[in-house]
Design an enzyme around this catalytic site. Sequence first.
Site, PDB file in Angstrom:
ATOM      1  N   PHE A 123      29.696 -15.092  42.055  1.00 43.47           N
ATOM      2  CA  PHE A 123      28.494 -15.926  42.127  1.00 43.47           C
ATOM      3  C   PHE A 123      28.601 -17.143  41.217  1.00 43.47           C
ATOM      4  O   PHE A 123      28.962 -17.031  40.039  1.00 43.47           O
ATOM      5  CB  PHE A 123      27.256 -15.124  41.693  1.00 43.47           C
ATOM      6  CG  PHE A 123      26.634 -14.299  42.775  1.00 43.47           C
ATOM      7  CD1 PHE A 123      25.593 -14.805  43.543  1.00 43.47           C
ATOM      8  CD2 PHE A 123      27.080 -13.009  43.021  1.00 43.47           C
ATOM      9  CE1 PHE A 123      25.009 -14.044  44.543  1.00 43.47           C
ATOM     10  CE2 PHE A 123      26.498 -12.237  44.015  1.00 43.47           C
ATOM     11  CZ  PHE A 123      25.462 -12.756  44.783  1.00 43.47           C
ATOM     12  N   ASP A 124      28.246 -18.297  41.756  1.00 47.12           N
ATOM     13  CA  ASP A 124      27.952 -19.462  40.940  1.00 47.12           C
ATOM     14  C   ASP A 124      26.656 -19.170  40.185  1.00 47.12           C
ATOM     15  O   ASP A 124      25.900 -18.262  40.559  1.00 47.12           O
ATOM     16  CB  ASP A 124      27.797 -20.675  41.860  1.00 47.12           C
ATOM     17  CG  ASP A 124      27.348 -21.923  41.128  1.00 47.12           C
ATOM     18  OD1 ASP A 124      27.919 -22.230  40.078  1.00 47.12           O
ATOM     19  OD2 ASP A 124      26.405 -22.564  41.613  1.00 47.12           O
ATOM     20  N   LEU A 125      26.359 -19.952  39.140  1.00 51.06           N
ATOM     21  CA  LEU A 125      25.130 -19.739  38.377  1.00 51.06           C
ATOM     22  C   LEU A 125      24.084 -20.821  38.671  1.00 51.06           C
ATOM     23  O   LEU A 125      23.061 -20.547  39.301  1.00 51.06           O
ATOM     24  CB  LEU A 125      25.446 -19.693  36.879  1.00 51.06           C
ATOM     25  CG  LEU A 125      24.259 -19.571  35.919  1.00 51.06           C
ATOM     26  CD1 LEU A 125      23.364 -18.385  36.255  1.00 51.06           C
ATOM     27  CD2 LEU A 125      24.760 -19.472  34.484  1.00 51.06           C
ATOM     28  N   ASP A 126      24.345 -22.047  38.225  1.00 46.87           N
ATOM     29  CA  ASP A 126      23.363 -23.126  38.387  1.00 46.87           C
ATOM     30  C   ASP A 126      23.156 -23.458  39.862  1.00 46.87           C
ATOM     31  O   ASP A 126      24.103 -23.774  40.578  1.00 46.87           O
ATOM     32  CB  ASP A 126      23.838 -24.385  37.656  1.00 46.87           C
ATOM     33  CG  ASP A 126      23.891 -24.197  36.152  1.00 46.87           C
ATOM     34  OD1 ASP A 126      23.172 -23.326  35.644  1.00 46.87           O
ATOM     35  OD2 ASP A 126      24.648 -24.934  35.494  1.00 46.87           O
TER      36      ASP A 126
END
Length: 215
Positions: free
Chosen positions: A7-10
């Site tokens: 998963f990416d965060l931002d």
Amino acid sequence: MAKTLFFDLDGTLTDSGPGIMNCAAFALERLGLPVPERTALRAFVGPPLRKIFPQFGVPEARADEAVQIFRSRYIPIGKFENSPYPGIEALLQRLRESGFTLFVATSKPEVTAVEVLEHFGLAGYFEKICGASIERGRESKQEVIACLLDQIGPPGRVLMIGDTDYDVLGAKAHGIATIGCTWGYGDPENLRRAGALALADTPEELYELLLKEVW
């Protein structure tokens, strides 16, 4: 076979845009540069800061200074001008219950990423949170994913989840497909052009796509 998600965060797990844009404006002001309209500042959400500041008039020689000014506000204030997207925690819980193994691969500094996810009670859903580290020579999404792969070994079936073409291209460099999240800060058309496998408009739709094994 194991089902692994990066998963990416931002713009994917949390709406960190307000804090990032506030700090970008702060840095540009401090450097005596014009601050564009709010919509233009969305470009700062996701990619490494050092690569974005020159696009807004910061000379290359002062890019590191701009990042330092940004962080002088972001670390104490901006990182908490942020909130998880609706439905994200429920999504993470359902994915874990369905047998998925979850990791974070973000261009945000790793220490800050851990702080943010712990602050919102989300860190426990992930086996590892991997972020940028200038000292260790990783900044781009491609470099972060390379570091994560080195740490966890062959992940079996793996998929990237992110909101920008930057996520798609970084994962593609490692032969990993991406499902794009349209609730973030990326442009859906850019996600498609970069080669996103599919697009999800909501966390619920993402969950259904993963269960259908479109990847």
